[in-house]
Enzyme design. Structure first.
Site, PDB file in Angstrom:
ATOM      1  N   HIS A 102      -7.388  -4.670   9.907  1.00  0.00           N
ATOM      2  CA  HIS A 102      -7.082  -4.407   8.494  1.00  0.00           C
ATOM      3  C   HIS A 102      -5.789  -5.097   8.080  1.00  0.00           C
ATOM      4  CE1 HIS A 102      -4.831  -0.442   9.576  1.00  0.00           C
ATOM      5  NE2 HIS A 102      -3.913  -1.214   9.031  1.00  0.00           N
ATOM      6  N   ASP A 159       0.827  -1.211   0.000  1.00  0.00           N
ATOM      7  CA  ASP A 159       0.000   0.000   0.000  1.00  0.00           C
ATOM      8  C   ASP A 159       0.859   1.259   0.000  1.00  0.00           C
ATOM      9  OD1 ASP A 159       0.936  -0.361   2.573  1.00  0.00           O
ATOM     10  OD2 ASP A 159      -1.004  -0.803   3.436  1.00  0.00           O
ATOM     11  N   ASN A 191      -7.816  -2.804  14.020  1.00  0.00           N
ATOM     12  CA  ASN A 191      -9.201  -3.071  13.601  1.00  0.00           C
ATOM     13  C   ASN A 191      -9.286  -4.264  12.637  1.00  0.00           C
ATOM     14  OD1 ASN A 191      -8.115  -2.034  11.283  1.00  0.00           O
ATOM     15  ND2 ASN A 191      -9.567  -0.340  11.055  1.00  0.00           N
ATOM     16  N   GLU A 245      -9.612  -1.772   4.997  1.00  0.00           N
ATOM     17  CA  GLU A 245     -10.296  -1.450   6.244  1.00  0.00           C
ATOM     18  C   GLU A 245     -11.588  -2.259   6.358  1.00  0.00           C
ATOM     19  OE1 GLU A 245      -8.724   0.217   8.328  1.00  0.00           O
ATOM     20  OE2 GLU A 245      -7.984   2.150   7.633  1.00  0.00           O
TER      21      GLU A 245
HETATM   22  C1  GLP Z   1      -0.575   0.041   8.645  1.00  0.00           C
HETATM   23  C2  GLP Z   1      -0.233  -0.585   7.289  1.00  0.00           C
HETATM   24  C3  GLP Z   1      -0.350  -2.071   7.348  1.00  0.00           C
HETATM   25  C4  GLP Z   1       0.305  -2.531   8.628  1.00  0.00           C
HETATM   26  C5  GLP Z   1      -0.547  -2.133   9.794  1.00  0.00           C
HETATM   27  C6  GLP Z   1       0.072  -2.397  11.142  1.00  0.00           C
HETATM   28  O1  GLP Z   1      -1.597   0.938   8.582  1.00  0.00           O
HETATM   29  N1  GLP Z   1      -0.969  -0.110   6.176  1.00  0.00           N
HETATM   30  O2  GLP Z   1       0.237  -2.652   6.209  1.00  0.00           O
HETATM   31  O3  GLP Z   1       0.424  -3.926   8.629  1.00  0.00           O
HETATM   32  O4  GLP Z   1      -1.016  -0.828   9.662  1.00  0.00           O
HETATM   33  O5  GLP Z   1       1.071  -1.480  11.457  1.00  0.00           O
HETATM   34  P1  GLP Z   1       2.098  -1.705  12.633  1.00  0.00           P
HETATM   35  O6  GLP Z   1       2.983  -2.843  12.207  1.00  0.00           O
HETATM   36  O7  GLP Z   1       2.859  -0.411  12.740  1.00  0.00           O
HETATM   37  O8  GLP Z   1       1.326  -2.020  13.856  1.00  0.00           O
END
Ligand code: GLP
Length: 249
Positions: free
Chosen positions: A138, A67, A136, A143
């Site tokens: 995702h 992303d 959440n 989302e």
């Molecule tokens: C972000 C990214 C995801 C990631 C997730 C968790 O928003 N778009 O690809 O896996 O949230 O992030 P983190 O590893 O910092 O908890």
């Protein structure tokens, strides 16, 4: 879904990087899908270390990231492209021509998404996709919603995502939208590795593993994939029963 419990983030990084490195040693032109966020950072450090020790070369590896935020140029330090440069790509021998990103700055987001879908297909699909998970549920930036998307698309970020990721942006300058691979793109990867650590992920992990498959918890769809390994610490696994971990190991 295989669930694995580890004592530390360092132990998770050693295990996940080991899988990715063995994949590249066996197939130098592997197609790897990468994730951003804090979860994979130590894994990327371990991959860089292996490269510096001469154990692996990434020069023929083809990469696709999950992303990218909309409205940020590649040179913006808060873009996911910049994140990958500073944590992985710029520290090893990845070749720029092999690195693929959704163009969050594209004038026509739909066209950029369609092009990305074609690029993944032209590369022969993704061998291993690395994933984190949002609080959440995702994955990528898929989302919670009322349906699973197939291909890449533009998404409005959930408030909980903005709360979690806002810390990376100055003065609330976090974008409201992003481009993300769709659930279909993620499921088409031949192997999935998901890292989740810390208590804030415990509810999402429980819903992903034990809940019904529903777009309200996008990660729950991973129950339908035949090759998923989930790397957990005690905190992220704290709402699972011991037998969940044993039965699935
Ligand atoms: C972000 C990214 C995801 C990631 C997730 C968790 O928003 N778009 O690809 O896996 O949230 O992030 P983190 O590893 O910092 O908890």
């Amino acid at each position: 879904m295989q669930l694995k419990l580890f004592e530390s983030e360092a132990a998770i990084a050693a295990a996940v990087s080991g899988i990715l490195i063995r994949q590249v040693q066996t197939k130098p032109a592997s197609v790897l899908g990468f994730a951003t966020g804090s979860s994979p950072v130590k894994t990327y450090d371990a991959m860089v270390q292996a490269y510096q020790n001469g154990l692996v070369s990434f020069r023929d590896v083809v990469t696709f990231n999950l992303d990218e935020y909309c409205g940020l140029s590649k040179t913006d330090e808060t873009s996911y492209y910049a994140f990958m440069q500073s944590h992985l790509f710029g520290r090893a021998d990845f070749q720029q021509k092999n690195i693929h990103f959704l163009d969050g700055n594209a004038v026509h987001a739909e066209a950029a998404c369609a092009a990305y879908r074609c690029e993944i297909a032209a590369a022969g699909g993704i061998d291993i996709q690395l994933l984190g998970i949002g609080t959440n549920g995702h994955i990528g930036f898929n989302e919670p919603s009322d349906s699973f998307s197939d291909g890449p698309f533009q998404v409005h970020l959930a408030q909980s995502t903005k709360n979690a990721n806002g810390k990376y942006f100055k003065d609330g300058a976090m974008p409201d939208t992003a481009l993300t691979m769709g659930i279909g793109d993620i499921l088409r990867a031949r192997k999935l590795l998901l890292i989740a650590t810390g208590e804030s992920k415990a509810k999402a992990i429980r819903a992903m593993v034990k809940g019904e498959v529903t777009p309200l918890c996008p990660a729950s769809v991973l129950q339908t994939h035949s090759d998923v390994t989930v790397f957990l610490d005690a905190q992220s696994a704290s709402l699972l029963a011991e037998e969940d971990l044993w039965q699935r190991n």
